[in-house]
Write an enzyme that holds these catalytic residues in place. Structure first.
Site, short mmCIF file in Angstrom:
data_model
loop_
_atom_site.label_atom_id
_atom_site.label_comp_id
_atom_site.label_asym_id
_atom_site.label_seq_id
_atom_site.Cartn_x
_atom_site.Cartn_y
_atom_site.Cartn_z
N HIS A 121 0.84 -1.20 0.00
CA HIS A 121 0.00 0.00 0.00
C HIS A 121 0.88 1.25 0.00
O HIS A 121 0.62 2.20 -0.75
CB HIS A 121 -0.89 0.05 1.25
CG HIS A 121 -1.94 -1.01 1.32
ND1 HIS A 121 -2.09 -1.81 2.43
CD2 HIS A 121 -2.89 -1.39 0.44
CE1 HIS A 121 -3.10 -2.64 2.22
NE2 HIS A 121 -3.60 -2.41 1.02
N LYS A 132 -17.31 -6.77 5.36
CA LYS A 132 -16.11 -7.38 5.92
C LYS A 132 -16.09 -7.22 7.43
O LYS A 132 -16.66 -6.29 7.97
CB LYS A 132 -14.85 -6.72 5.34
CG LYS A 132 -14.58 -7.04 3.89
CD LYS A 132 -13.25 -6.46 3.46
CE LYS A 132 -12.93 -6.82 2.03
NZ LYS A 132 -11.62 -6.27 1.62
N ARG A 162 -1.64 -5.97 -8.48
CA ARG A 162 -0.59 -6.93 -8.15
C ARG A 162 -0.43 -7.97 -9.25
O ARG A 162 0.66 -8.44 -9.51
CB ARG A 162 -0.90 -7.66 -6.85
CG ARG A 162 -0.86 -6.76 -5.64
CD ARG A 162 -1.36 -7.49 -4.43
NE ARG A 162 -2.77 -7.83 -4.65
CZ ARG A 162 -3.63 -8.15 -3.72
NH1 ARG A 162 -3.25 -8.23 -2.48
NH2 ARG A 162 -4.89 -8.42 -4.00
N SER A 181 -3.21 -7.57 2.69
CA SER A 181 -3.54 -7.45 4.11
C SER A 181 -3.97 -8.79 4.69
O SER A 181 -3.65 -9.12 5.83
CB SER A 181 -4.66 -6.42 4.30
OG SER A 181 -4.21 -5.14 3.95
#
Length: 160
Positions: free
Chosen positions: A17, A41, A90, A128
């Site tokens: 990040h 979440k 990514r 994460s």
């Protein structure tokens, strides 16, 4: 002034990040890192904790501001007087999801652009979720997150 919003859950913030935030700060006049309240979440850290960690790890970057938001990202972007969304990629698998999100955001607010940045190769595996999984078993995460985040993770898992 070119203002960009870098949204995410940042639960917790990782070096991946920070790479995107730092590089975005070199491209735009101002980068607002916006922590999403995601009702779908179950975060490890509260929004306030995530904002605090982000403030600490970005305090050396003058043109970065930390905030949080609820609702649609494009509404937050407009409210922030920004016109760009920064998204890190990514892998190819990220692109498919991000392309859909960028397309719907563009449909909702045609003046909002999405700026994709490829993550530095050394962080291409990092998320994460992976950090939390490793930290949960008391394994070292010093190469994955800043010191303050590692300490916060240790404290969270000690409490559980």
């Amino acid at each position: 002034m070119k203002i960009a919003v870098c949204p995410g859950s940042f639960d917790p913030v990782t070096y991946g990040h920070l790479d995107i935030i730092t590089r975005g700060a070199h491209v735009f006049d101002k980068v607002i890192v916006a922590v999403l309240h995601n009702r779908n979440k179950q975060p490890l850290f509260s929004v306030e904790e995530r904002v605090g960690l982000l403030e600490e790890v970005t305090k050396h970057i003058d043109n970065v501001e930390i905030d949080s938001f609820n609702g649609l990202l494009v509404d937050y972007v407009a409210k922030s007087q920004a016109n760009v969304i920064i998204r890190g990629l990514r892998a190819v698998s990220d692109f498919e999801y991000e392309m859909q999100a960028a397309s719907i955001n563009r449909k909702l607010k045609s003046e909002v652009e999405t700026f994709f940045m490829m993550t530095n190769n050394q962080y291409s595996y990092l998320s994460s979720s992976i950090v939390k999984e490793v930290a949960k078993y008391n394994a070292p995460v010093a190469d994955l997150v800043p010191d303050i985040v590692e300490k916060a993770l240790q404290e969270k898992y000690r409490q559980k």
